[in-house]
Design a protein around this motif. Structure first.
Motif, short mmCIF file in Angstrom:
data_model
loop_
_atom_site.label_atom_id
_atom_site.label_comp_id
_atom_site.label_asym_id
_atom_site.label_seq_id
_atom_site.Cartn_x
_atom_site.Cartn_y
_atom_site.Cartn_z
N TYR A 180 0.90 -1.27 -0.04
CA TYR A 180 -0.19 -0.07 0.02
C TYR A 180 0.89 1.32 0.01
O TYR A 180 0.76 2.18 -0.81
N LYS A 225 1.37 3.79 -3.04
CA LYS A 225 0.87 5.13 -2.94
C LYS A 225 1.83 6.16 -3.08
O LYS A 225 1.52 7.50 -3.91
N GLU A 279 -10.98 -0.92 1.13
CA GLU A 279 -10.75 0.54 1.33
C GLU A 279 -9.27 0.82 0.73
O GLU A 279 -9.25 2.11 0.21
N GLU A 280 -8.44 0.24 0.89
CA GLU A 280 -7.20 0.53 0.46
C GLU A 280 -7.10 0.55 -1.20
O GLU A 280 -6.56 1.53 -1.98
N LEU A 324 -9.71 1.06 -3.12
CA LEU A 324 -10.42 2.14 -3.72
C LEU A 324 -9.78 3.39 -3.52
O LEU A 324 -9.85 4.10 -4.64
N GLU A 325 -9.15 3.50 -2.65
CA GLU A 325 -8.39 4.79 -2.22
C GLU A 325 -7.39 5.06 -3.31
O GLU A 325 -7.19 6.07 -3.98
N LEU A 326 -6.39 4.08 -3.46
CA LEU A 326 -5.44 4.05 -4.64
C LEU A 326 -5.84 4.01 -6.10
O LEU A 326 -5.32 4.77 -6.89
N ARG A 362 -8.82 5.77 -6.68
CA ARG A 362 -8.97 7.22 -6.79
C ARG A 362 -7.92 8.07 -6.99
O ARG A 362 -8.04 8.84 -8.24
N LEU A 363 -6.86 7.66 -6.52
CA LEU A 363 -5.76 8.39 -6.40
C LEU A 363 -5.21 8.10 -8.05
O LEU A 363 -4.72 9.26 -8.82
N GLU A 371 -7.14 10.39 -10.46
CA GLU A 371 -6.92 11.84 -10.36
C GLU A 371 -5.59 12.25 -10.98
O GLU A 371 -5.68 13.32 -11.48
#
Ligand code: CTP
Length: 446
Positions: free
Chosen positions: A203, A207, A227-228, A230-232, A234-235, A238
């Protein structure tokens, strides 16, 4: 009438091809050109072809030399074609000198002069930016990655990062790379990052690589919770970057074919998927270390869940787990998943040995993939009426990592951001199940 036949890939059609086709045509009255299919090329290790088969056929037709274009799709087809089309002369470039003498039994074989100084390989190399890949981690899979990356055009492994200086330097020396112990410095000197470090570091390394605007390919277990992931993702979105799970089976040609065959209904509705994977590991090793997220589930669930989720989808209803524990890690886990109209199970062992096969059961028949199914090179579709059974064979080149590397580069170069062979939502579902297990949800010790 003298009939001539010749074969080739004809990728990025160039002057060498034109000269060859003209000379071949001049040998007779009628020229048949065999153009390789995409799967035939992939099967013989030609992974980097740019034009698809339709584009290549169109390019050959546009030369005006071919009276007929056919597709070459299997080994041995040349003998069939020569007899079927009543061919008098088989012609091919002199780079193949001697290789097709066996066809003399069926027709005359002519080797034509090859045009010097040009080839599709050369054109592909010229038009492609070459990326510098940096590997994070220097374990077993990292060692396998380097030679595999060499068969894929467009990238070169140039650096390795390991906070342990000795390990980084030993790996770098073995593969001719630059060693880094500082991650920020490493990131400044590479374009793409392959994360092959211990599970718990995936992770953070991923990231930080995304924050440094690098495309990332991350080994399995990709992330350890939904969660990890999905967050990555999204990143990555972006910053317009590719983040891909290195689940090698997903990108291997035979596995892809199993999925498409099943989806096309040849075994009817899928009612059950059973996937097993066991590899005994002698201590001491990180796989048996609870502090390093060891255990059968984190080691082997990603591949078995890949099979289940590719075949049954992401809308599972519930999952429960049964584990035999030793020193805080599961040396064996069996998981059972329920879907609205199907069931699935996965059996994983690092201290328990079992048959590592894959069985996909449907209302009309089933598919059997023998161990090790995750390195798929053979499977059989079986029916009640055994005369209808069909066996499928594939080549699985090298360690199989080349397919995922090729896919990773291809989506970067073509500015796609994800891949249908393993969709983002499928990666999320896999991480979610692993996350549930790590949270001890529905886990029974046996
Ligand atoms: N050919 C040729 N002169 C060249 C390149 C190819 O005469 N400079 C001939 C080959 O010998 C073969 C045909 O063209 O008979 C088709 O070859 P193909 O493999 O499609 O072309 P290459 O450019 O050699 O492709 P690659 O670099 O991908 O191997």
């Amino acid at each position: 009438m003298t009939k001539v036949i010749t074969y080739g890939t004809y990728d990025l059609l160039h002057q060498g091809h034109l000269n060859l086709l003209r000379r071949a045509k001049e040998l007779g009255d009628y020229l048949i050109v065999g153009v390789t299919s995409d799967s035939f090329d992939r099967g013989r290790g030609k992974l980097n072809v740019r034009n698809n088969v339709l584009e290549r056929v169109e390019a050959v037709k546009a030369t005006g030399y071919a009276d007929e274009v056919i597709i070459e799709d299997y080994l041995g087809q040349k003998i069939d074609d020569i007899q079927k089309y009543d061919v008098d002369i088989f012609a091919i470039g002199s780079d193949w000198m001697g290789k097709f003498d066996y066809l003399n039994e069926y027709c005359k074989v002519v080797y034509l002069p090859r045009t010097e100084g040009i080839s599709s390989t050369m054109l592909r190399a010229e038009s492609q930016t070459s990326y510098r890949i940096g590997i994070v981690g220097s374990g077993r899979i990292a060692h396998r990655f380097v030679p595999e990356s060499k068969v894929v055009n467009g990238a070169e492994v140039t650096a390795v990062m390991n906070p342990d200086k000795e390990k980084a330097e030993a790996f770098a020396q073995m593969h001719g790379l630059t060693a880094y112990t500082d991650y920020d410095q490493f990131l400044q000197n590479v374009d793409l990052v392959y994360v092959a470090s211990p599970h718990l570091t995936h992770y953070d390394y991923t990231k930080r690589a995304l924050l440094a605007d690098k495309h990332v390919l991350c080994e399995i277990p990709f992330m350890l919770s939904k969660e990890e992931v999905l967050e990555l993702y999204r990143l990555a979105d972006e910053r317009n970057l590719v983040l891909m799970e290195a689940s090698k089976t997903a990108y291997c040609p035979a596995f892809g074919h199993i999925v498409t065959l099943v989806k096309s209904g040849i075994i009817g509705d899928v009612v059950d998927v059973k996937a097993s994977l066991s590899k005994m590991v002698p201590p001491p090793t990180r796989e048996l270390d609870a502090e390093q997220a060891g255990g059968a589930m984190t080691e082997h669930a990603p591949l078995t869940l890949l099979a289940i989720i590719k075949l049954l989808g992401i809308d599972w209803r519930d999952v429960d787990f049964h584990s035999r524990m030793e020193n805080g890690v599961d040396i064996y886990t069996k998981g059972v998943m329920n879907y609205p109209h199907a069931t699935a199970s996965f059996t994983l062992g690092i201290g328990v040995k079992t048959e590592g096969n894959l069985v996909i059961s449907g209302t009309k028949g089933y598919i059997y993939v023998p161990a090790p199914w995750w390195l798929t090179d053979f499977f059989e579709v079986r029916y009640e009426d055994q005369t209808k059974n069909k066996k499928y064979f594939y080549s699985y080149d090298g360690e199989g990592l080349r397919y995922e590397i090729q896919e990773w580069l291809s989506i970067i170069v073509n500015e796609r951001r994800s891949c249908y062979k393993l969709r983002r939502r499928e990666s999320v579902a896999i991480a979610e199940i692993i996350g549930k297990y790590r949270n001890h949800e529905n886990v029974t010790e046996i």
